[in-house]
Design an enzyme around this catalytic site. Sequence first.
Site, short mmCIF file in Angstrom:
data_model
loop_
_atom_site.label_atom_id
_atom_site.label_comp_id
_atom_site.label_asym_id
_atom_site.label_seq_id
_atom_site.Cartn_x
_atom_site.Cartn_y
_atom_site.Cartn_z
N GLY A 167 65.00 31.66 13.37
CA GLY A 167 65.60 32.63 12.52
C GLY A 167 67.20 32.35 12.96
N SER A 168 68.35 33.24 11.26
CA SER A 168 69.05 32.83 11.20
C SER A 168 69.57 34.12 10.33
CB SER A 168 69.65 31.72 10.39
OG SER A 168 68.32 31.93 9.27
N GLY A 169 69.00 35.29 10.84
CA GLY A 169 69.53 36.76 10.64
C GLY A 169 71.29 37.58 11.28
N TRP A 171 71.56 38.84 13.77
CA TRP A 171 71.14 38.31 15.20
C TRP A 171 71.57 37.34 15.83
CZ3 TRP A 171 73.87 38.71 19.34
CH2 TRP A 171 73.47 39.05 21.16
N LYS A 278 63.37 43.29 18.24
CA LYS A 278 63.39 44.37 18.79
C LYS A 278 62.14 45.13 17.92
CE LYS A 278 67.71 45.14 21.10
NZ LYS A 278 69.10 45.70 20.92
N ALA A 311 75.63 42.99 17.05
CA ALA A 311 76.04 41.54 16.45
C ALA A 311 77.08 41.18 16.28
CB ALA A 311 74.69 41.01 15.71
N LYS A 363 64.34 52.47 21.24
CA LYS A 363 65.92 53.04 20.89
C LYS A 363 66.17 52.88 19.36
CE LYS A 363 68.37 49.01 19.95
NZ LYS A 363 68.95 48.53 18.21
N ARG A 427 72.45 50.29 11.80
CA ARG A 427 72.24 50.20 10.57
C ARG A 427 70.80 50.98 11.17
NH1 ARG A 427 70.02 43.79 11.34
NH2 ARG A 427 69.10 44.53 12.69
N LYS A 456 66.99 43.44 7.35
CA LYS A 456 65.87 44.11 7.66
C LYS A 456 65.78 45.75 8.61
CE LYS A 456 63.63 41.82 4.91
NZ LYS A 456 63.62 42.08 3.97
N1 LIG Z 1 72.30 42.62 13.41
C1 LIG Z 1 71.68 42.98 15.35
O1 LIG Z 1 73.11 43.73 15.60
C2 LIG Z 1 71.02 42.73 16.41
C3 LIG Z 1 69.62 42.83 15.81
N2 LIG Z 1 68.35 42.38 16.38
C4 LIG Z 1 67.26 42.23 16.64
O2 LIG Z 1 67.24 40.96 16.20
C5 LIG Z 1 66.06 40.90 15.18
C6 LIG Z 1 66.19 39.88 14.10
O3 LIG Z 1 67.29 41.06 13.75
P1 LIG Z 1 69.10 40.06 12.86
O4 LIG Z 1 68.84 38.35 13.44
O5 LIG Z 1 69.92 40.96 12.36
O6 LIG Z 1 68.12 39.25 11.27
P2 LIG Z 1 68.20 40.59 9.72
O7 LIG Z 1 68.25 41.39 10.04
O8 LIG Z 1 69.93 40.42 9.40
O9 LIG Z 1 67.91 39.43 8.56
C7 LIG Z 1 66.62 39.59 8.22
C8 LIG Z 1 66.45 38.22 8.33
O10 LIG Z 1 64.84 37.76 8.22
C9 LIG Z 1 64.80 36.53 7.44
N3 LIG Z 1 63.26 36.51 6.86
C10 LIG Z 1 63.31 37.37 5.01
N4 LIG Z 1 62.30 37.84 5.00
C11 LIG Z 1 61.86 36.70 5.89
C12 LIG Z 1 60.46 36.16 6.12
N5 LIG Z 1 59.68 36.50 5.20
N6 LIG Z 1 60.29 35.06 7.01
C13 LIG Z 1 60.84 34.82 8.19
N7 LIG Z 1 62.04 35.53 8.23
C14 LIG Z 1 62.62 36.08 6.69
C15 LIG Z 1 65.79 36.99 6.76
O11 LIG Z 1 66.23 35.27 6.47
C16 LIG Z 1 67.58 37.05 7.66
O12 LIG Z 1 67.30 35.84 8.27
C17 LIG Z 1 66.01 42.32 14.83
O13 LIG Z 1 63.93 42.39 16.14
C18 LIG Z 1 66.59 43.16 15.05
O14 LIG Z 1 66.13 44.22 15.14
C19 LIG Z 1 69.26 42.98 18.30
C20 LIG Z 1 70.29 42.69 18.60
C21 LIG Z 1 71.47 43.22 17.72
O1 LIG Z 2 69.70 46.10 18.40
C1 LIG Z 2 71.09 46.70 17.51
C2 LIG Z 2 72.07 46.56 18.83
O2 LIG Z 2 71.41 46.92 19.73
C3 LIG Z 2 71.49 47.02 17.04
O3 LIG Z 2 70.78 47.94 16.25
P1 LIG Z 2 70.46 48.00 14.60
O4 LIG Z 2 69.09 46.96 14.11
O5 LIG Z 2 70.75 49.63 14.29
O6 LIG Z 2 71.74 47.73 13.55
#
Ligand SMILES: NC(=O)C1=CN([C@@H]2O[C@H](COP(=O)(O)OP(=O)(O)OC[C@H]3O[C@@H](n4cnc5c(N)ncnc54)[C@H](O)[C@@H]3O)[C@@H](O)[C@H]2O)C=CC1
Ligand SMILES: O=C(CO)COP(=O)(O)O
Length: 509
Positions: A167-169, A171, A278, A311, A363, A427, A456
């Site tokens: 994964g490379s979003g 977080w 999550k 993140a 949450k 978000r 997302k």
């Molecule tokens: N961003 C944050 O602050 C935090 C996020 N999380 C959790 O981490 C997890 C990942 O979130 P983020 O890294 O923030 O992602 P993100 O929401 O920033 O990005 C979406 C990611 O999904 C990918 N994507 C899109 N379509 C796809 C597909 N069909 N197959 C696979 N990947 C695809 C995109 O390339 C991108 O890397 C989530 O469960 C989120 O709740 C947990 C703590 C903090």
């Molecule tokens: O899980 C998160 C913080 O710990 C990020 O939450 P959001 O996806 O709502 O930004």
Amino acid sequence: MSTLILHATFFGQIVIATFQFWRLVNGVAMPHNLSSGFWMSNSFMSWVFKSLHFQGFPKNLALRNMVLLYKYNSSNIVSHEIGVPSPPPSPFSFPSYIHSLFLFTLPLLHNSSALRSILLFLFFFFYFMAPALEAQVPQDQESLPQSNNFLNSLNDATHRSKVTVIGSGNWGSVAAKLIASNTLRLRFFHDEVRMWVYEETLPSGEKLTDVINRTNENVKYLPGIKLGQNVVADPDLENAVRDSNMLVFVTPHQFVEGICKRLVGKIREDAEAISLVKGMEVKMEGPCMISTLISQQLGINCSVLMGANIANEIAVEKFSEATVGYRNNREVAERWVQLFYTPYFIVTAAQDVEGVELCGTLKNVVAIAAGFVDGLEMGNNTKAAIMRLGLREMKAFSKMLFPSVKDSTFFESCGVADLITTCLGGRNRKVSEAYARNGGKRSFDELEAEMLQGQKLQGVSTASEVYEVLSHRGWLELFPLFSTVHEICSGLLPPSAIVEYSEKLPRSF
Ligand SMILES: NC(=O)C1=CN([C@@H]2O[C@H](COP(=O)(O)OP(=O)(O)OC[C@H]3O[C@@H](n4cnc5c(N)ncnc54)[C@H](O)[C@@H]3O)[C@@H](O)[C@H]2O)C=CC1
Ligand SMILES: O=C(CO)COP(=O)(O)O
């Protein structure tokens, strides 16, 4: 016989003191178990020494000394066990070591005044210099929890763990950055961190992976932050995991199952996983946590890491905490703690995978509710009420699904702290605020695409998954906040219904 023990004790103490001094001067962190052993043996030897040769010496003082050393030692062990930094240098550590050594050996040398002077000088030197020297030991190494596994692999390059971040979003990129800083620093990890990228073409026409590898930045999901030169972006999932035994899952939850299907039979047999995802899935058989999905599909153990971790804040190294949830093996948990732990990202471990993961998952539903409150400008008291009720439902739901979930987990970073930060700055909150401001007339999908540009939301789909579980089990009335959030998100109720639900609030928990 007693003379023999005396000399052995004396010799042993000199060896240990020399080693301690050498490691302090060279900034070498002592493996924790070894350190404990040394302390124990020192206390014991001092005691034997005193008992045998200084009949006039008050034995209860000797015992007190032993107890103090032991107390210091055990607090150190406990803190290492749960993955928190060591306490600051203790007055009973290095100085008392040397103190006891000289206190009890000087009389032995009373015939040699020159030697006695040297020893006295050394005694004062150690006594006053030790705290300063102790402070020079690199804290981030010294404070990391260490296990026997760690000891075994420390000097064995062939057993270095290799890490892939799947994964490379937003977080995912920050997780890769955190990990990459540790794999460079700690010898029991390979330097390189592979990061699997769901490939996409940027408006410039370039592939995202190429840009990440050229600029060392994820320009789409984490612009402006260098990931570390040892992060290698890889669009080929199979290739990215091929050599790795530590797999970090961090994609939006809806993609995990598809990814796991592609990985079946492609990963190393000794692989371990951790999920930072999550969310949950609902199957015919019932709810399935993401860590369980990964475990079942790939046949590997999966821990979780959750916490108050927005993140973008961790990307700029603002202080935060996180919780690793593990099932049985504490050493595995310690390895994950070591991989993520930095001075600004404090990680502790809790033996409660389901509790930690459900906190991180649920949450997000409460954060959607908090966003509605913000969008309707209802104020802080209302938002606090929603957070409190939400926490109560989180706890009740988790315990009804998994009776093993511990109360204490809700007080870790993954619990109340994550709830607070997400309800204030996440978000999910942001987009649901916009949803309420628009009176529910613009869909979440539309707002997500417009406001998050590819990132997302997890809360809306999680609310729907939770609702499915509640209706299937006949629990809807027990969870008015959770069910109302879903009913608002799906357009059945207006956003204002978020504060009307309380009239049906049950008294059962
Ligand atoms: N961003 C944050 O602050 C935090 C996020 N999380 C959790 O981490 C997890 C990942 O979130 P983020 O890294 O923030 O992602 P993100 O929401 O920033 O990005 C979406 C990611 O999904 C990918 N994507 C899109 N379509 C796809 C597909 N069909 N197959 C696979 N990947 C695809 C995109 O390339 C991108 O890397 C989530 O469960 C989120 O709740 C947990 C703590 C903090
Ligand atoms: O899980 C998160 C913080 O710990 C990020 O939450 P959001 O996806 O709502 O930004």
